[in-house]
Write a protein that holds these residues in place. Structure first.
Motif, PDB file in Angstrom:
ATOM      1  N   CYS A 111      -4.150  17.283   2.235  1.00 33.82           N
ATOM      2  CA  CYS A 111      -5.248  16.519   2.837  1.00 33.82           C
ATOM      3  C   CYS A 111      -5.280  15.095   2.294  1.00 33.82           C
ATOM      4  O   CYS A 111      -5.510  14.141   3.056  1.00 33.82           O
ATOM      5  N   GLU A 112      -5.019  14.932   1.005  1.00 37.37           N
ATOM      6  CA  GLU A 112      -4.987  13.594   0.412  1.00 37.37           C
ATOM      7  C   GLU A 112      -3.846  12.770   0.985  1.00 37.37           C
ATOM      8  O   GLU A 112      -4.007  11.583   1.269  1.00 37.37           O
ATOM      9  N   GLY A 113      -2.691  13.389   1.187  1.00 38.35           N
ATOM     10  CA  GLY A 113      -1.556  12.692   1.776  1.00 38.35           C
ATOM     11  C   GLY A 113      -1.804  12.296   3.220  1.00 38.35           C
ATOM     12  O   GLY A 113      -1.450  11.188   3.644  1.00 38.35           O
ATOM     13  N   ALA A 114      -2.422  13.179   3.988  1.00 29.47           N
ATOM     14  CA  ALA A 114      -2.735  12.859   5.381  1.00 29.47           C
ATOM     15  C   ALA A 114      -3.760  11.742   5.471  1.00 29.47           C
ATOM     16  O   ALA A 114      -3.654  10.848   6.326  1.00 29.47           O
ATOM     17  N   LEU A 115      -4.752  11.754   4.595  1.00 30.81           N
ATOM     18  CA  LEU A 115      -5.745  10.687   4.568  1.00 30.81           C
ATOM     19  C   LEU A 115      -5.108   9.359   4.189  1.00 30.81           C
ATOM     20  O   LEU A 115      -5.407   8.319   4.794  1.00 30.81           O
ATOM     21  N   GLY A 116      -4.208   9.364   3.204  1.00 31.50           N
ATOM     22  CA  GLY A 116      -3.525   8.146   2.808  1.00 31.50           C
ATOM     23  C   GLY A 116      -2.655   7.586   3.912  1.00 31.50           C
ATOM     24  O   GLY A 116      -2.633   6.371   4.153  1.00 31.50           O
ATOM     25  N   LEU A 117      -1.934   8.457   4.611  1.00 33.18           N
ATOM     26  CA  LEU A 117      -1.097   7.982   5.717  1.00 33.18           C
ATOM     27  C   LEU A 117      -1.928   7.454   6.873  1.00 33.18           C
ATOM     28  O   LEU A 117      -1.552   6.472   7.522  1.00 33.18           O
ATOM     29  N   LEU A 169       0.823  -1.203   0.000  1.00 27.81           N
ATOM     30  CA  LEU A 169       0.000   0.000   0.000  1.00 27.81           C
ATOM     31  C   LEU A 169       0.861   1.258   0.000  1.00 27.81           C
ATOM     32  O   LEU A 169       0.517   2.256  -0.627  1.00 27.81           O
ATOM     33  N   LEU A 170       2.012   1.208   0.668  1.00 29.75           N
ATOM     34  CA  LEU A 170       2.897   2.367   0.724  1.00 29.75           C
ATOM     35  C   LEU A 170       3.436   2.725  -0.654  1.00 29.75           C
ATOM     36  O   LEU A 170       3.535   3.907  -0.997  1.00 29.75           O
ATOM     37  N   ASN A 171       3.763   1.735  -1.486  1.00 25.28           N
ATOM     38  CA  ASN A 171       4.232   2.020  -2.850  1.00 25.28           C
ATOM     39  C   ASN A 171       3.159   2.688  -3.692  1.00 25.28           C
ATOM     40  O   ASN A 171       3.444   3.581  -4.484  1.00 25.28           O
ATOM     41  N   VAL A 172       1.923   2.265  -3.524  1.00 26.23           N
ATOM     42  CA  VAL A 172       0.818   2.869  -4.259  1.00 26.23           C
ATOM     43  C   VAL A 172       0.625   4.325  -3.826  1.00 26.23           C
ATOM     44  O   VAL A 172       0.443   5.219  -4.660  1.00 26.23           O
ATOM     45  N   LEU A 173       0.711   4.573  -2.525  1.00 31.32           N
ATOM     46  CA  LEU A 173       0.556   5.942  -2.027  1.00 31.32           C
ATOM     47  C   LEU A 173       1.700   6.839  -2.486  1.00 31.32           C
ATOM     48  O   LEU A 173       1.486   8.015  -2.809  1.00 31.32           O
TER      49      LEU A 173
END
Length: 101
Positions: free
Chosen positions: A72-78, A31-35
């Motif tokens: 916001c997208e990065g915080a949601l993904g993390l 999942l981290l690679n996709v993010l």
């Protein structure tokens, strides 16, 4: 006749977007690679917006709004990554089941 002329910066950001999309599509193991691929695409889109909107009067407002949405997208993904690792113990896509809660 109108011709589209890409500058060197625009071409570099276009190549970055294609590389980010290929990383987003091809890395299905973690999942981290996709993010990270998704964030790389957003970085290239930000660069393209900055280069293309340099002559417009309101580019600062639009670019800052885009940066806020990307943050916001990065915080949601993390946060999804952290909750997934806490619940499943890893971030492998193979460990996610459709019927699991």
């Amino acid at each position: 006749m109108y011709m589209l002329v890409l500058s060197v910066g625009g071409f570099c950001f276009m190549v970055m977007a294609i590389c980010g999309l290929s990383a987003f599509i091809s890395n299905h193991k973690h999942l981290l690679n996709v993010l990270l691929g998704l964030e790389f695409v957003m970085l290239s889109v930000f660069g393209m917006l900055s280069v293309n909107m340099a002559g417009v009067g309101l580019e600062g407002v639009f670019v800052m709004f885009f940066l806020i949405m990307v943050a916001c997208e990065g915080a949601l993904g993390l946060s999804l990554l952290v909750s997934t690792v806490r619940s499943h113990g890893n971030d492998y896509f193979s460990s996610f089941g459709i019927l699991m809660c």
